[in-house]
Write an enzyme that holds these catalytic residues in place. Structure first.
Site, PDB file in Angstrom:
ATOM      1  N   ARG A  24       0.816  -1.235   0.000  1.00 25.75           N
ATOM      2  CA  ARG A  24       0.000   0.000   0.000  1.00 25.75           C
ATOM      3  C   ARG A  24       0.842   1.275   0.000  1.00 25.75           C
ATOM      4  NH1 ARG A  24      -3.773  -2.792   3.474  1.00 25.75           N
ATOM      5  NH2 ARG A  24      -5.379  -3.617   2.119  1.00 25.75           N
ATOM      6  N   LYS A  71       3.558  11.599 -11.381  1.00 25.03           N
ATOM      7  CA  LYS A  71       2.779  10.691 -12.251  1.00 25.03           C
ATOM      8  C   LYS A  71       3.552   9.397 -12.429  1.00 25.03           C
ATOM      9  CE  LYS A  71      -0.238  13.451 -15.160  1.00 25.03           C
ATOM     10  NZ  LYS A  71      -0.562  13.846 -16.536  1.00 25.03           N
ATOM     11  N   GLU A 113      10.041  17.866 -24.445  1.00 21.49           N
ATOM     12  CA  GLU A 113       9.339  18.198 -23.201  1.00 21.49           C
ATOM     13  C   GLU A 113       9.777  19.580 -22.697  1.00 21.49           C
ATOM     14  OE1 GLU A 113       6.794  16.580 -22.229  1.00 21.49           O
ATOM     15  OE2 GLU A 113       7.041  14.414 -22.336  1.00 21.49           O
ATOM     16  N   LYS A 141       7.344  23.457 -14.065  1.00 14.14           N
ATOM     17  CA  LYS A 141       6.477  22.315 -13.747  1.00 14.14           C
ATOM     18  C   LYS A 141       5.980  22.430 -12.306  1.00 14.14           C
ATOM     19  CE  LYS A 141       5.664  17.458 -14.342  1.00 14.14           C
ATOM     20  NZ  LYS A 141       6.051  16.155 -14.823  1.00 14.14           N
ATOM     21  N   GLU A 159      -4.403  16.650 -11.237  1.00 18.32           N
ATOM     22  CA  GLU A 159      -4.896  16.854 -12.598  1.00 18.32           C
ATOM     23  C   GLU A 159      -6.416  17.027 -12.673  1.00 18.32           C
ATOM     24  OE1 GLU A 159      -3.644  13.977 -15.589  1.00 18.32           O
ATOM     25  OE2 GLU A 159      -3.283  15.619 -16.969  1.00 18.32           O
ATOM     26  N   ARG A 168      -3.182  21.179 -14.576  1.00 15.83           N
ATOM     27  CA  ARG A 168      -2.131  20.221 -14.919  1.00 15.83           C
ATOM     28  C   ARG A 168      -2.310  19.640 -16.325  1.00 15.83           C
ATOM     29  NH1 ARG A 168       0.913  15.856 -11.014  1.00 15.83           N
ATOM     30  NH2 ARG A 168       2.335  15.177 -12.623  1.00 15.83           N
ATOM     31  N   ASN A 174      -0.187  18.299 -20.980  1.00 16.19           N
ATOM     32  CA  ASN A 174      -0.489  17.312 -22.025  1.00 16.19           C
ATOM     33  C   ASN A 174      -0.350  17.892 -23.426  1.00 16.19           C
ATOM     34  OD1 ASN A 174      -1.097  15.380 -20.134  1.00 16.19           O
ATOM     35  ND2 ASN A 174      -3.260  15.945 -20.021  1.00 16.19           N
ATOM     36  N   HIS A 224       0.703  15.812 -26.320  1.00 19.38           N
ATOM     37  CA  HIS A 224       0.626  14.406 -25.920  1.00 19.38           C
ATOM     38  C   HIS A 224      -0.597  13.684 -26.466  1.00 19.38           C
ATOM     39  CE1 HIS A 224       3.883  15.619 -23.358  1.00 19.38           C
ATOM     40  NE2 HIS A 224       4.036  14.389 -22.892  1.00 19.38           N
ATOM     41  N   HIS A 226       0.682  10.493 -28.083  1.00 20.92           N
ATOM     42  CA  HIS A 226       0.397   9.141 -27.578  1.00 20.92           C
ATOM     43  C   HIS A 226      -0.136   8.226 -28.689  1.00 20.92           C
ATOM     44  CE1 HIS A 226       0.139  10.195 -22.999  1.00 20.92           C
ATOM     45  NE2 HIS A 226       1.367  10.199 -23.472  1.00 20.92           N
ATOM     46  N   HIS A 285       9.614   8.737 -26.889  1.00 24.21           N
ATOM     47  CA  HIS A 285       8.471   9.524 -26.415  1.00 24.21           C
ATOM     48  C   HIS A 285       8.559  10.978 -26.891  1.00 24.21           C
ATOM     49  CE1 HIS A 285       5.322  10.842 -23.681  1.00 24.21           C
ATOM     50  NE2 HIS A 285       6.131  11.743 -23.167  1.00 24.21           N
TER      51      HIS A 285
HETATM   52  N1  LIG Z   1       5.713  10.581 -15.166  1.00 27.14           N
HETATM   53  C1  LIG Z   1       5.748  11.644 -15.919  1.00 27.14           C
HETATM   54  O1  LIG Z   1       5.329  12.744 -15.520  1.00 27.14           O
HETATM   55  C2  LIG Z   1       6.311  11.537 -17.297  1.00 27.14           C
HETATM   56  C3  LIG Z   1       6.599  12.703 -18.016  1.00 27.14           C
HETATM   57  C4  LIG Z   1       7.171  12.572 -19.273  1.00 27.14           C
HETATM   58  C5  LIG Z   1       7.438  11.318 -19.799  1.00 27.14           C
HETATM   59  N2  LIG Z   1       7.136  10.215 -19.057  1.00 27.14           N
HETATM   60  C6  LIG Z   1       7.431   8.874 -19.587  1.00 27.14           C
HETATM   61  O2  LIG Z   1       8.839   8.777 -19.757  1.00 27.14           O
HETATM   62  C7  LIG Z   1       9.091   7.776 -20.731  1.00 27.14           C
HETATM   63  C8  LIG Z   1      10.206   8.221 -21.650  1.00 27.14           C
HETATM   64  O3  LIG Z   1      11.366   8.401 -20.869  1.00 27.14           O
HETATM   65  P1  LIG Z   1      12.813   8.552 -21.506  1.00 27.14           P
HETATM   66  O4  LIG Z   1      12.752   9.423 -22.684  1.00 27.14           O
HETATM   67  O5  LIG Z   1      13.700   8.891 -20.385  1.00 27.14           O
HETATM   68  O6  LIG Z   1      13.107   7.110 -22.112  1.00 27.14           O
HETATM   69  P2  LIG Z   1      13.753   5.784 -21.490  1.00 27.14           P
HETATM   70  O7  LIG Z   1      13.494   5.688 -20.061  1.00 27.14           O
HETATM   71  O8  LIG Z   1      13.295   4.677 -22.361  1.00 27.14           O
HETATM   72  O9  LIG Z   1      15.316   6.001 -21.721  1.00 27.14           O
HETATM   73  C9  LIG Z   1      15.820   6.109 -23.029  1.00 27.14           C
HETATM   74  C10 LIG Z   1      16.982   5.141 -23.266  1.00 27.14           C
HETATM   75  O10 LIG Z   1      18.145   5.620 -22.606  1.00 27.14           O
HETATM   76  C11 LIG Z   1      18.745   4.586 -21.796  1.00 27.14           C
HETATM   77  N3  LIG Z   1      19.400   5.335 -20.729  1.00 27.14           N
HETATM   78  C12 LIG Z   1      18.819   5.976 -19.697  1.00 27.14           C
HETATM   79  N4  LIG Z   1      19.724   6.719 -19.057  1.00 27.14           N
HETATM   80  C13 LIG Z   1      20.903   6.528 -19.673  1.00 27.14           C
HETATM   81  C14 LIG Z   1      22.218   7.036 -19.479  1.00 27.14           C
HETATM   82  N5  LIG Z   1      22.479   7.963 -18.575  1.00 27.14           N
HETATM   83  N6  LIG Z   1      23.208   6.569 -20.277  1.00 27.14           N
HETATM   84  C15 LIG Z   1      22.932   5.682 -21.268  1.00 27.14           C
HETATM   85  N7  LIG Z   1      21.727   5.190 -21.529  1.00 27.14           N
HETATM   86  C16 LIG Z   1      20.707   5.627 -20.736  1.00 27.14           C
HETATM   87  C17 LIG Z   1      17.586   3.704 -21.462  1.00 27.14           C
HETATM   88  O11 LIG Z   1      18.027   2.393 -21.191  1.00 27.14           O
HETATM   89  C18 LIG Z   1      16.785   3.737 -22.746  1.00 27.14           C
HETATM   90  O12 LIG Z   1      17.324   2.848 -23.687  1.00 27.14           O
HETATM   91  C19 LIG Z   1       7.779   7.512 -21.431  1.00 27.14           C
HETATM   92  O13 LIG Z   1       7.273   6.263 -21.033  1.00 27.14           O
HETATM   93  C20 LIG Z   1       6.866   8.613 -20.948  1.00 27.14           C
HETATM   94  O14 LIG Z   1       5.524   8.216 -20.909  1.00 27.14           O
HETATM   95  C21 LIG Z   1       6.599  10.298 -17.830  1.00 27.14           C
END
Ligand SMILES: NC(=O)c1ccc[n+]([C@@H]2O[C@H](COP(=O)([O-])OP(=O)(O)OC[C@H]3O[C@@H](n4cnc5c(N)ncnc54)[C@H](O)[C@@H]3O)[C@@H](O)[C@H]2O)c1
Length: 394
Positions: free
Chosen positions: A133, A155, A197, A239, A249, A253, A257, A260, A264, A276
């Protein structure tokens, strides 16, 4: 400490975002963990992306063992490093992670340290939110995208066959540590992806940041650490303004999006093989066009937004041919559908959003919506083999 900055996030569970260069091995992380040890926590589970250099997981585990177990010998520190991609951000992976935690006898007094990109933080954050939990999680984002966006605001979530991030909760982390040094090993497309972003938050809230991004592309793409700290700090501050006003949200908030709704759909259509940020960049290009067609944004500001997107993403985004019917079916599964209508964030001008009666997203007229698919045709951000010279990343 080198360029160190701190931001206090005042949400239902307040926390600090630490930003700097070379800060992972300073005493910040120890202090954040010690707060829990003092309250009786007995275990730290480091969950890290397997792709990262060892100094960001195995060596960090050794360092924490020496520094934390010295004072609290019974405090256990375990490491789970695993491969995770957007395609694996799903229920199966969540279950596997939970089972690992059970096997390690993790109880309520377990602290999680999540180290990786947005995909890892989203799923580990979700595991932490529901395991027993809810157990606390500290984030160490290692992609630029996770630093400016995914690590802040709480999120968490996973994808389902029906769409992206459709299951999840909002759970704030206990702390966030952003060390720009970790970006040294990040592949160029993933680095560039994050610019989407950053552009997003600038376009909806801050013209000055838009100008900074327009004028300093080279410095940014060279990963100058001082400049990085500056833009990460600016993005997290923006942010913070939004999530402190609307943590769960219910209104403002939704602005985050922007790009997005379409983004998406593109991600889903591409089987989550597109990064992404690239999908969001394309989404912003199209959604700003929708705002213009709706008469909300003038042509001059539309050009400014699309020029900024082109500056970073011109001819960079590879996607397959978009099928009209599938596109519209996926669009209707988005979380932003209200009363059977897809809602879009509408930009008013560079750095300003449109809102009315405390609403921040709006349906658009059906004729404009029907033509969205045409906006993918000859789109300057989409890779075109004829202009292959411009497809290199950095
Ligand atoms: N929670 C939120 O508010 C929020 C906001 C924006 C995006 N997201 C989510 O984030 C995700 C995208 O995240 P991302 O762009 O970081 O992609 P990711 O987490 O897939 O990372 C991209 C790639 O980089 C590699 N990697 C990570 N750090 C590294 C480093 N320092 N050195 C070498 N390789 C590294 C990872 O293994 C991966 O292959 C999506 O799923 C999206 O929905 C969430």
């Amino acid at each position: 400490m080198n360029g160190y900055k701190q931001i206090n996030i005042n949400t239902s569970q307040p926390y600090l975002v630490h930003i700097g260069k070379n800060i992972l091995y300073e005493n910040i992380l120890q202090e954040e963990c010690t707060r829990f040890i003092k309250k009786g926590w007995d275990k730290l589970i480091i969950i890290a992306d397997y792709n990262l250099p060892v100094k960001y997981h195995r060596e960090l585990q050794d360092f924490l063992k020496v520094s934390l177990q010295d004072k609290s010998p019974n405090f256990k520190i375990e490491l789970l490093s695993f491969k995770i991609t957007e395609q694996q951000k799903n229920r199966d992976t969540k279950e596997q992670l939970e089972n690992k935690l059970f096997e390690l006898n993790c109880g309520k007094k377990t602290l999680i340290l999540a180290i990786g990109g947005g995909v890892l933080l989203d799923i580990v954050g979700f595991v932490a939110a529901t395991y027993n939990r809810g157990i606390p999680v500290i984030y160490i984002p290692t992609t630029l995208l996770a630093m400016v966006d995914a690590s802040v605001g709480g999120k968490t979530g996973i994808n389902t066959p029906y769409g992206k991030n459709l299951i999840g909760v909002i759970k704030q982390p206990a702390a966030v540590l952003i060390d720009v040094n970790t970006l040294e090993s990040l592949p160029a497309p993933d680095y560039l992806s994050a610019m989407a972003e950053i552009i997003k938050i600038a376009v909806i809230l801050d013209e000055e940041l838009c100008n900074l991004l327009s004028h300093h592309k080279d410095t940014i793409l060279l990963r100058d650490s001082e400049f990085l700290i500056k833009i990460i700090y600016a993005s997290v501050q923006l942010k913070k303004q939004v999530i402190e006003q609307d943590e769960f949200e219910n209104g403002m908030r939704e602005l985050l999006n922007f790009g997005h709704t379409i983004g998406h759909v593109v991600e889903k259509l591409e089987g989550y093989l597109i990064t992404h940020g690239f999908a969001v960049a394309l989404g912003m290009w199209i959604e700003s066009n929708l705002a213009w067609q709706m008469g909300c944004l003038n042509k001059e500001n539309l050009n400014k937004i699309q020029d900024l997107l082109s500056l970073y993403f011109y001819n960079k985004i590879k996607i397959s041919k978009i099928d009209d019917l599938t596109f519209n079916q996926i669009l209707l599964f988005d979380k932003k559908v209200k009363e059977s209508k897809v809602h879009y964030v509408l930009v008013k001008e560079l750095g300003k959003f449109y809102s009315k009666d405390n609403k921040y997203s709006f349906p658009i007229i059906p004729q404009i919506e029907q033509d969205i698919v045409n906006l993918f045709e000859n789109n300057p951000l989409i890779f075109c083999a004829d202009q292959a010279m411009d497809s290199s990343y950095v």
